[in-house]
Write a protein that holds these residues in place. Structure first.
Motif, PDB file in Angstrom:
ATOM      1  N   GLU A  26      -0.099 -12.320   1.524  1.00 46.88           N
ATOM      2  CA  GLU A  26      -0.897 -11.602   1.306  1.00 46.88           C
ATOM      3  C   GLU A  26      -0.373 -10.798   0.959  1.00 46.88           C
ATOM      4  O   GLU A  26       0.273 -10.395   0.259  1.00 46.88           O
ATOM      5  N   ARG A  27      -1.402  -9.815   0.972  1.00 44.64           N
ATOM      6  CA  ARG A  27      -1.629  -8.569  -0.118  1.00 44.64           C
ATOM      7  C   ARG A  27      -1.204  -7.240   0.474  1.00 44.64           C
ATOM      8  O   ARG A  27      -2.147  -6.541   2.209  1.00 44.64           O
ATOM      9  N   ILE A  28      -0.807  -6.024  -0.035  1.00 43.09           N
ATOM     10  CA  ILE A  28      -0.971  -4.798   0.334  1.00 43.09           C
ATOM     11  C   ILE A  28      -1.553  -4.336  -0.378  1.00 43.09           C
ATOM     12  O   ILE A  28      -1.395  -4.180  -1.963  1.00 43.09           O
ATOM     13  N   HIS A  29      -2.552  -2.755  -0.125  1.00 37.66           N
ATOM     14  CA  HIS A  29      -3.528  -2.224  -1.017  1.00 37.66           C
ATOM     15  C   HIS A  29      -2.559  -1.204  -1.025  1.00 37.66           C
ATOM     16  O   HIS A  29      -2.564  -0.052  -0.135  1.00 37.66           O
ATOM     17  N   PRO A  30      -2.115  -0.337  -2.061  1.00 45.22           N
ATOM     18  CA  PRO A  30      -1.638   0.868  -2.508  1.00 45.22           C
ATOM     19  C   PRO A  30      -2.311   2.125  -2.834  1.00 45.22           C
ATOM     20  O   PRO A  30      -3.525   1.241  -3.468  1.00 45.22           O
ATOM     21  N   TYR A  31      -2.473   3.726  -1.791  1.00 41.67           N
ATOM     22  CA  TYR A  31      -3.691   4.504  -2.324  1.00 41.67           C
ATOM     23  C   TYR A  31      -2.704   5.025  -4.001  1.00 41.67           C
ATOM     24  O   TYR A  31      -1.670   5.175  -4.115  1.00 41.67           O
ATOM     25  N   HIS A  32      -3.591   6.177  -4.842  1.00 42.97           N
ATOM     26  CA  HIS A  32      -3.337   6.620  -5.807  1.00 42.97           C
ATOM     27  C   HIS A  32      -2.721   7.473  -5.545  1.00 42.97           C
ATOM     28  O   HIS A  32      -2.711   8.127  -3.651  1.00 42.97           O
ATOM     29  N   GLY A  33      -1.789   6.985  -6.570  1.00 43.22           N
ATOM     30  CA  GLY A  33      -0.128   8.011  -5.512  1.00 43.22           C
ATOM     31  C   GLY A  33       1.168   7.672  -4.641  1.00 43.22           C
ATOM     32  O   GLY A  33       2.184   8.424  -4.486  1.00 43.22           O
ATOM     33  N   VAL A  34       0.589   6.396  -4.914  1.00 46.21           N
ATOM     34  CA  VAL A  34       1.332   6.283  -3.252  1.00 46.21           C
ATOM     35  C   VAL A  34       2.015   4.602  -3.794  1.00 46.21           C
ATOM     36  O   VAL A  34       1.938   3.513  -4.878  1.00 46.21           O
ATOM     37  N   PHE A  35       3.505   4.459  -4.363  1.00 46.27           N
ATOM     38  CA  PHE A  35       3.906   3.456  -4.742  1.00 46.27           C
ATOM     39  C   PHE A  35       3.988   2.549  -4.903  1.00 46.27           C
ATOM     40  O   PHE A  35       4.420   1.733  -3.515  1.00 46.27           O
ATOM     41  N   SER A  36       3.433   1.538  -5.422  1.00 37.79           N
ATOM     42  CA  SER A  36       2.924   0.364  -5.482  1.00 37.79           C
ATOM     43  C   SER A  36       4.451  -0.689  -5.708  1.00 37.79           C
ATOM     44  O   SER A  36       4.998  -0.718  -6.049  1.00 37.79           O
ATOM     45  N   PRO A  37       4.684  -1.472  -4.253  1.00 34.27           N
ATOM     46  CA  PRO A  37       5.602  -2.828  -4.086  1.00 34.27           C
ATOM     47  C   PRO A  37       5.883  -4.168  -5.357  1.00 34.27           C
ATOM     48  O   PRO A  37       6.152  -5.023  -4.620  1.00 34.27           O
TER      49      PRO A  37
END
Length: 395
Positions: free
Chosen positions: A180-191
């Motif tokens: 499944e997917r994580i949806h990172p916001y702008h400025g939040v470190f992506s996994p």
């Protein structure tokens, strides 16, 4: 993606069409408004543009949008002709590398594009063949002001905003969440570096019924580790962060993943309030390099004076339930760069009234670790990410 508060801004002035003009300056990285600004378009040669920006003159683009992208790429090639120097030690090489990256960001940040407030609180770039930037800019900056108001933003930042919006829209696949997917916001470190997530998915939980466990996820970011713990059956997870964007991002992700009933996302600097009680498990993946960040996104990588790391260790023993564990997930890149010796970390652990119960290691999978041409390659090739299992010294 929820709207975000506007960043503080100054103003930029320039001469155009025989009169003096002024616009609001926007910079998510906190860069200062340029002191000098000149108008540029498709007729400007890249060598002339490079000379101007290196001398401190920003270029406000009035030509074709794709021409601006081409010029930015040309400026990047010219900056990169001088690779970072190698120091006498890994530590010196690291600081020279950061200086070079800072100069590169400063030079490329001098190519500006206009950002106009559009009806309905949206945004538009009033240039030929410009893309629709409205949804991405609203997501990153929040609603615009009155229609027609003008701001200036570096093209490099705008490209980052557009790219981050695509990351959020498409999401990042996380193997530890069953794909499944994580949806990172702008400025939040992506996994995107999944090894630290995999370690949390693999480490043995404290020896008691999972549904009765209480866990703290310190500095939750996107909420990915909190979600992994909930999927592993942990009955209650309190996820903390100080950033409003991270909090909104984590709440959206745990809701998307169907674990909002198990995960509570709260605003806190490190540990939640005493009302949250003690934890059977406290997890923290702090920034791994003790240096000053130069942007919001870098705060996930650089931790001045190891503040977050030391704060987690110092507060951990007092927040663990009897027999509980703290999981510190930390890259040892700082050790290979000579920024923080292993002995110092072990001294901090002992000084905090903690003991090492065990550990799990993972090798990095990112491209730079295997690229001999990448900056700081020797340190990156030796890097290991470790999950330290910590218990109270008296348990």
């Amino acid at each position: 993606m929820s709207a975000q508060p506007k960043a503080e801004a100054g103003t930029v002035s320039w001469d155009e069409g025989g009169r003096r003009r002024t616009a609001v300056w926007r910079s998510e990285s906190g860069a200062r408004p340029p002191r000098r600004t000149a108008v540029a378009d498709d007729r400007m040669a890249a060598d002339i543009a490079y000379k101007l920006v290196c001398e401190g003159t920003a270029l406000l683009w009035r030509g074709d949008y794709h021409g601006a992208r081409q010029l930015l790429a040309a400026l990047g090639r010219r900056v990169d002709r001088k690779p970072p120097k190698q120091g006498a030690t890994p530590r010196e090489s690291f600081h020279l590398y950061r200086q070079a990256r800072s100069r590169r960001a400063r030079v490329l940040g001098m190519l500006l594009v206009p950002l106009e407030a559009a009806p309905g609180g949206s945004y538009a770039v009033p240039l030929r063949r410009a893309p629709d930037v409205g949804p991405a800019c609203v997501a990153a900056y929040g609603p615009s002001g009155a229609a027609g108001e003008l701001e200036l933003v570096s093209l490099r930042e705008l490209q980052g905003v557009l790219g981050a919006y695509e990351w959020w829209r498409k999401g990042v696949t996380v193997d530890a969440l069953g794909g499944e997917r994580i949806h990172p916001y702008h400025g939040v470190f992506s996994p995107v570096r999944g090894e630290y997530v995999d370690l949390v998915a693999q480490a043995p939980l404290p020896a008691r019924e999972a549904a009765r466990l209480v866990a703290f996820d310190i500095g939750t970011g996107t909420g990915v580790l909190a979600a992994v713990l909930a999927r592993r059956g942990v009955g209650r997870v309190v996820a903390t962060d100080v950033g409003e964007r991270a909090l909104a991002c984590a709440r959206e992700n745990v809701t998307r993943l169907g674990v909002a009933g198990e995960v509570e996302v709260v605003h806190a600097d490190l540990f939640p309030s005493e009302e949250a009680g003690q934890a059977d498990l406290a997890v923290c993946n702090p920034p791994w390099l003790p240096a000053k960040p130069t942007s919001v996104l870098e705060q996930a990588v650089y931790d001045p004076d190891s503040r977050m790391l030391r704060g987690f260790l110092t507060g951990l023993a007092g927040r663990l339930a009897p027999g509980g564990e703290g999981w510190l997930i930390l890259s040892d890149l700082a050790e290979h760069l000579g920024l923080r010796p292993r002995e110092q970390l072990l001294d901090w652990i002992e000084g905090a009234g903690l003991r090492v119960v065990g550990h799990l290691d993972a090798r990095p999978r990112h491209g730079r670790a295997g690229d001999p041409e990448a900056p700081l390659h020797a340190a990156r090739a030796a890097e290991t990410t470790r999950l330290w299992r910590l218990g109270r010294a008296g348990d």
